[in-house]
Scaffold this motif. Structure first.
Motif, PDB file in Angstrom:
ATOM      1  N   ALA A 114       1.015  -1.144  -0.154  1.00  0.00           N
ATOM      2  CA  ALA A 114      -0.011  -0.027  -0.111  1.00  0.00           C
ATOM      3  C   ALA A 114       1.116   1.253  -0.090  1.00  0.00           C
ATOM      4  O   ALA A 114       0.460   2.238  -0.494  1.00  0.00           O
ATOM      5  N   GLU A 115       1.896   1.087   0.695  1.00  0.00           N
ATOM      6  CA  GLU A 115       2.906   2.423   0.588  1.00  0.00           C
ATOM      7  C   GLU A 115       4.431   1.832   0.594  1.00  0.00           C
ATOM      8  O   GLU A 115       4.974   1.792   1.451  1.00  0.00           O
ATOM      9  N   GLU A 116       4.682   1.640  -0.639  1.00  0.00           N
ATOM     10  CA  GLU A 116       6.020   0.932  -0.943  1.00  0.00           C
ATOM     11  C   GLU A 116       7.156   2.073  -0.525  1.00  0.00           C
ATOM     12  O   GLU A 116       6.936   3.133  -0.323  1.00  0.00           O
ATOM     13  N   ILE A 117       8.107   1.271  -0.010  1.00  0.00           N
ATOM     14  CA  ILE A 117       9.320   2.256   0.220  1.00  0.00           C
ATOM     15  C   ILE A 117      10.351   2.220  -1.017  1.00  0.00           C
ATOM     16  O   ILE A 117      10.596   1.251  -1.347  1.00  0.00           O
ATOM     17  N   ASP A 148      -2.580  -4.372  -9.043  1.00  0.00           N
ATOM     18  CA  ASP A 148      -2.587  -2.867  -8.392  1.00  0.00           C
ATOM     19  C   ASP A 148      -1.026  -2.335  -8.259  1.00  0.00           C
ATOM     20  O   ASP A 148      -0.838  -1.257  -8.609  1.00  0.00           O
ATOM     21  N   LEU A 149      -0.324  -3.229  -8.066  1.00  0.00           N
ATOM     22  CA  LEU A 149       1.138  -3.053  -7.407  1.00  0.00           C
ATOM     23  C   LEU A 149       1.814  -2.608  -8.728  1.00  0.00           C
ATOM     24  O   LEU A 149       2.762  -1.762  -8.870  1.00  0.00           O
ATOM     25  N   ILE A 150       1.532  -3.480  -9.815  1.00  0.00           N
ATOM     26  CA  ILE A 150       2.229  -3.367 -10.977  1.00  0.00           C
ATOM     27  C   ILE A 150       1.961  -2.141 -11.741  1.00  0.00           C
ATOM     28  O   ILE A 150       2.779  -1.376 -12.095  1.00  0.00           O
ATOM     29  N   PHE A 151       0.587  -1.793 -11.700  1.00  0.00           N
ATOM     30  CA  PHE A 151       0.505  -0.459 -12.246  1.00  0.00           C
ATOM     31  C   PHE A 151       0.952   0.777 -11.535  1.00  0.00           C
ATOM     32  O   PHE A 151       1.075   1.653 -12.043  1.00  0.00           O
ATOM     33  N   LYS A 152       0.876   0.590 -10.243  1.00  0.00           N
ATOM     34  CA  LYS A 152       1.362   1.781  -9.541  1.00  0.00           C
ATOM     35  C   LYS A 152       2.915   1.958  -9.548  1.00  0.00           C
ATOM     36  O   LYS A 152       3.024   3.160  -9.933  1.00  0.00           O
ATOM     37  N   ARG A 153       3.451   1.042  -9.628  1.00  0.00           N
ATOM     38  CA  ARG A 153       4.887   0.933  -9.748  1.00  0.00           C
ATOM     39  C   ARG A 153       5.293   1.630 -11.249  1.00  0.00           C
ATOM     40  O   ARG A 153       6.141   2.388 -11.409  1.00  0.00           O
ATOM     41  N   ASP A 156       4.996   5.109 -11.687  1.00  0.00           N
ATOM     42  CA  ASP A 156       6.166   5.982 -10.917  1.00  0.00           C
ATOM     43  C   ASP A 156       7.520   5.490 -11.565  1.00  0.00           C
ATOM     44  O   ASP A 156       8.560   5.917 -11.041  1.00  0.00           O
ATOM     45  N   GLY A 157       7.321   4.697 -12.747  1.00  0.00           N
ATOM     46  CA  GLY A 157       8.644   4.494 -13.542  1.00  0.00           C
ATOM     47  C   GLY A 157       9.517   3.725 -12.936  1.00  0.00           C
ATOM     48  O   GLY A 157      10.772   3.602 -13.141  1.00  0.00           O
ATOM     49  N   ARG A 158       9.055   2.523 -11.887  1.00  0.00           N
ATOM     50  CA  ARG A 158       9.797   1.704 -11.347  1.00  0.00           C
ATOM     51  C   ARG A 158       9.770   0.318 -11.888  1.00  0.00           C
ATOM     52  O   ARG A 158       8.906  -0.011 -12.732  1.00  0.00           O
ATOM     53  N   TYR A 159      10.692  -0.598 -11.441  1.00  0.00           N
ATOM     54  CA  TYR A 159      10.756  -1.979 -11.952  1.00  0.00           C
ATOM     55  C   TYR A 159       9.617  -2.499 -11.778  1.00  0.00           C
ATOM     56  O   TYR A 159       9.094  -3.066 -10.754  1.00  0.00           O
ATOM     57  N   ILE A 160       9.155  -3.404 -12.848  1.00  0.00           N
ATOM     58  CA  ILE A 160       7.703  -4.218 -12.908  1.00  0.00           C
ATOM     59  C   ILE A 160       8.000  -5.684 -13.550  1.00  0.00           C
ATOM     60  O   ILE A 160       7.138  -6.390 -13.303  1.00  0.00           O
ATOM     61  N   LYS A 189      -0.596   6.350 -18.634  1.00  0.00           N
ATOM     62  CA  LYS A 189       0.333   5.030 -18.496  1.00  0.00           C
ATOM     63  C   LYS A 189      -0.193   3.785 -18.059  1.00  0.00           C
ATOM     64  O   LYS A 189       0.154   2.852 -18.561  1.00  0.00           O
ATOM     65  N   ASP A 190      -1.643   3.950 -17.370  1.00  0.00           N
ATOM     66  CA  ASP A 190      -2.320   2.581 -17.127  1.00  0.00           C
ATOM     67  C   ASP A 190      -2.757   2.026 -18.506  1.00  0.00           C
ATOM     68  O   ASP A 190      -2.705   0.889 -18.519  1.00  0.00           O
ATOM     69  N   ALA A 191      -3.349   2.882 -19.154  1.00  0.00           N
ATOM     70  CA  ALA A 191      -4.160   2.307 -20.347  1.00  0.00           C
ATOM     71  C   ALA A 191      -3.106   1.729 -21.175  1.00  0.00           C
ATOM     72  O   ALA A 191      -3.318   0.865 -21.990  1.00  0.00           O
ATOM     73  N   GLU A 192      -1.813   2.493 -21.380  1.00  0.00           N
ATOM     74  CA  GLU A 192      -0.905   2.002 -22.276  1.00  0.00           C
ATOM     75  C   GLU A 192      -0.147   0.878 -21.727  1.00  0.00           C
ATOM     76  O   GLU A 192       0.138  -0.462 -22.624  1.00  0.00           O
TER      77      GLU A 192
END
Length: 330
Positions: A114-117, A148-153, A156-160, A189-192
């Motif tokens: 929910a609140e990734e470091i 949810d975690l994949i799309f949130k990352r 943020d431009g983070r590794y998925i 970014k989600d739709a893409e």
């Protein structure tokens, strides 16, 4: 964060959320030095979230407070330390035989995502938790959370890549339906990403260039139609920049022989006529294979006797009939 929600959190989580990680560490150390029992009670609070335990790893080690930890926290720290440092001898907390790790991994994911470091080590712990929960424990309940975690990352431009690999290892169409919900997202970014993971450019959807809702509805219709013939390919971002995660077995669709496994399998028990049909089918181009398999689905849905008659034609005649049939619909 409102006061009511804060009251639902453990004391250490409240401090971390309102005053930051460093204040949480210093508060824990101060309490521990005065009253180790009280500090351990705070650590073992059922409401404690994994991010707080993660940032308190070093203070816990410094104060040799591991002996006060409950089983959940002890196993969670064993997992974190095993992933962070050199592989020490001893029991592997992630071993499939270690059933005690299962609820701990789920707690790590549910409270930790929910609140990734934004640290590579922290994200790796969550990635491994997802991988074990899916590949070892076959836990379907976590799939919406993983999506949810994949799309949130990704936003943020983070590794998925590792999360995506683990998700598709579940090999179930419900994954595709969860991803398809993002096609209608107002977040570009989600739709893409949803379109990329679903390989929507390879489905020839009529609304593929339409609005997000239209793309979603068209894809779900396509998915329902092709469900008996889908299989997961095992491709991933680790091996190609444009993996095809799931595709249609055109041979099965052409012969109208579905399978519930969603994995690539040979078609058993073909009769002589079917063997001749499939041998000729395999010599066709990709475009011709797709056209014939689509037409086979269409005509079989209308009339099984007509479909059987069509299937026993020479392939060249099948192609002519399919072309005439599609043109007749226009």
């Amino acid at each position: 964060m409102n006061a009511d929600h804060l009251n639902d959190l453990s004391y250490l989580d409240q401090i971390r959320r309102t005053e930051g990680a460093e204040k949480c560490k210093s508060a824990f150390l101060e309490i521990f030095r005065k009253d180790a029992r009280r500090a351990s009670t705070m650590l073992n609070d059922d409401r404690l979230m994994f991010p707080s335990l993660y940032i308190l790893r070093e203070p816990i080690l410094q104060q040799r407070a591991q002996r006060y930890l409950n089983p959940r926290n002890r196993i969670a720290l064993q997992i974190a330390n095993r992933l962070k440092g050199p592989k020490a001898p001893g029991t592997n907390a992630l071993s499939p035989k270690q059933n005690a790790a299962y609820p701990v991994l789920k707690w790590i994911l549910q409270t930790g995502s929910a609140e990734e470091i934004p640290e590579d080590d922290y994200e790796e712990i969550l990635d491994v938790a997802v991988s074990v929960l899916i590949t070892v424990h076959k836990d379907a309940d976590i799939l919406p959370l993983v999506v949810d975690l994949i799309f949130k990352r990704n936003r943020d431009g983070r590794y998925i890549h590792d999360l995506v690999w683990a998700l598709f290892r579940f090999q179930d169409p419900q994954i595709l339906k969860l991803i398809a919900l993002r096609l209608a997202s107002s977040e570009p970014k989600d739709a893409e990403l949803a379109a990329e993971l679903l390989n929507i450019d390879k489905t020839d959807l009529p609304a593929v260039r339409g609005d997000g809702k239209g793309r979603q509805e068209s894809y779900l219709h396509w998915l329902e139609e092709n469900l008996p013939y889908l299989y997961f390919t095992q491709e991933s971002f680790q091996y190609t920049s444009r993996p095809t995660f799931c595709t249609v077995d055109l041979e099965r669709k052409y012969l109208q022989k579905g399978t519930p496994s969603y994995s690539k399998e040979s078609i058993p028990s073909l009769d002589d006529d079917e063997n001749k049909c499939i041998a000729a089918f395999r010599r066709l181009s990709s475009e011709e294979k797709k056209a014939l398999s689509d037409y086979s689905q269409k005509i079989c849905g209308k009339s099984e006797p007509a479909w059987k008659e069509w299937l026993h034609m020479p392939v060249t005649e099948q192609i002519k009939a399919a072309k005439a049939g599609w043109e007749g619909d226009e």
